[in-house]
Design a protein around this motif. Structure first.
Motif, PDB file in Angstrom:
ATOM      1  N   UNK A   1       0.932  -1.061   0.019  1.00  0.00           N
ATOM      2  CA  UNK A   1      -0.009  -0.023   0.015  1.00  0.00           C
ATOM      3  C   UNK A   1       0.713   1.323   0.079  1.00  0.00           C
ATOM      4  N   UNK A   2       0.650   1.970  -0.838  1.00  0.00           N
ATOM      5  CA  UNK A   2       1.621   3.176  -1.016  1.00  0.00           C
ATOM      6  C   UNK A   2       1.386   4.180   0.398  1.00  0.00           C
ATOM      7  N   UNK A   3       2.182   4.893   0.700  1.00  0.00           N
ATOM      8  CA  UNK A   3       2.332   5.732   1.906  1.00  0.00           C
ATOM      9  C   UNK A   3       1.244   6.641   1.995  1.00  0.00           C
ATOM     10  N   UNK A   4       1.012   7.234   0.710  1.00  0.00           N
ATOM     11  CA  UNK A   4      -0.189   8.335   0.933  1.00  0.00           C
ATOM     12  C   UNK A   4      -1.421   7.837   1.154  1.00  0.00           C
ATOM     13  N   UNK A   5      -1.563   6.486   0.761  1.00  0.00           N
ATOM     14  CA  UNK A   5      -2.975   5.862   1.175  1.00  0.00           C
ATOM     15  C   UNK A   5      -3.282   5.567   2.545  1.00  0.00           C
ATOM     16  N   UNK A   6      -2.045   5.218   3.039  1.00  0.00           N
ATOM     17  CA  UNK A   6      -2.113   5.029   4.451  1.00  0.00           C
ATOM     18  C   UNK A   6      -2.289   6.278   5.183  1.00  0.00           C
ATOM     19  N   UNK A   7      -1.446   7.131   4.822  1.00  0.00           N
ATOM     20  CA  UNK A   7      -1.673   8.563   5.352  1.00  0.00           C
ATOM     21  C   UNK A   7      -2.859   9.178   5.282  1.00  0.00           C
ATOM     22  N   UNK A   8      -3.632   9.041   4.148  1.00  0.00           N
ATOM     23  CA  UNK A   8      -4.947   9.506   3.790  1.00  0.00           C
ATOM     24  C   UNK A   8      -6.002   8.797   4.851  1.00  0.00           C
ATOM     25  N   UNK A   9      -5.709   7.336   5.115  1.00  0.00           N
ATOM     26  CA  UNK A   9      -6.593   6.614   5.898  1.00  0.00           C
ATOM     27  C   UNK A   9      -6.837   6.943   7.434  1.00  0.00           C
TER      28      UNK A   9
END
Length: 163
Positions: free
Chosen positions: A1-9
């Motif tokens: 999972x890309x880092x920006x998706x984890x950050x957005x979640x």
């Protein structure tokens, strides 16, 4: 999972809760809940209408034999926008309406197109699509030269054939 998706979640739910609390402090708790419900109902109605339009446009393009690029991007934007609209919160609803409404969708479509072309350029930039092995000074943007009409004299030897 890309880092920006984890950050957005992680960031989006915190941001949504913060915005809901701030709006609740200004207009009150029950009006905030009512506004969220009205927003969700309006979003569901718009999703149904625009989803049907996108589906009909896609079917029409396929029946006429036209490449359905715009229709596919509209369908994808309506799908993503619908998901955002059905998620409770004001911030996701703003983005959802931006993706779903017919007068803002062309702007979102251009953004999606720019993002995808940038992404494909990044992913395929180092891929050799010509079929020739890379050589020194090889430029993937150049076309291979066609074979010449020169005849090379020689003999074909089949290694599987026994003498």
């Amino acid at each position: 999972m890309p880092w920006f998706v984890a950050l957005a979640l992680l960031v989006v739910p915190i941001l949504e809760i913060y915005v809901i609390i701030q709006i609740g402090q200004v207009i009150g708790g029950w009006p905030t809940v009512g506004l969220l419900l009205v927003e969700s109902a309006l979003g569901a109605w718009i999703i149904k209408r625009e989803g049907r339009r996108a589906w009909n446009a896609l079917q029409s393009a396929l029946q006429t034999g036209k490449m359905p690029g715009r229709e596919l991007s509209d369908a994808a934007l309506v799908l993503v926008g619908g998901t955002l609209l059905l998620t409770p919160g004001f911030v996701t609803d703003i983005f959802g309406f931006f993706f779903v409404l017919p007068f803002t969708r062309p702007i979102a479509r251009r953004g999606l197109s720019a993002f995808l072309s940038r992404r494909l350029t990044t992913q395929l930039g180092s891929v050799n699509l010509t079929g020739f092995p890379p050589a020194s000074g090889f430029d993937p943007g150049t076309r291979p030269t066609p074979p010449s009409d020169d005849v090379i004299q020689g003999e074909v030897i089949d290694p599987d054939q026994k003498k």
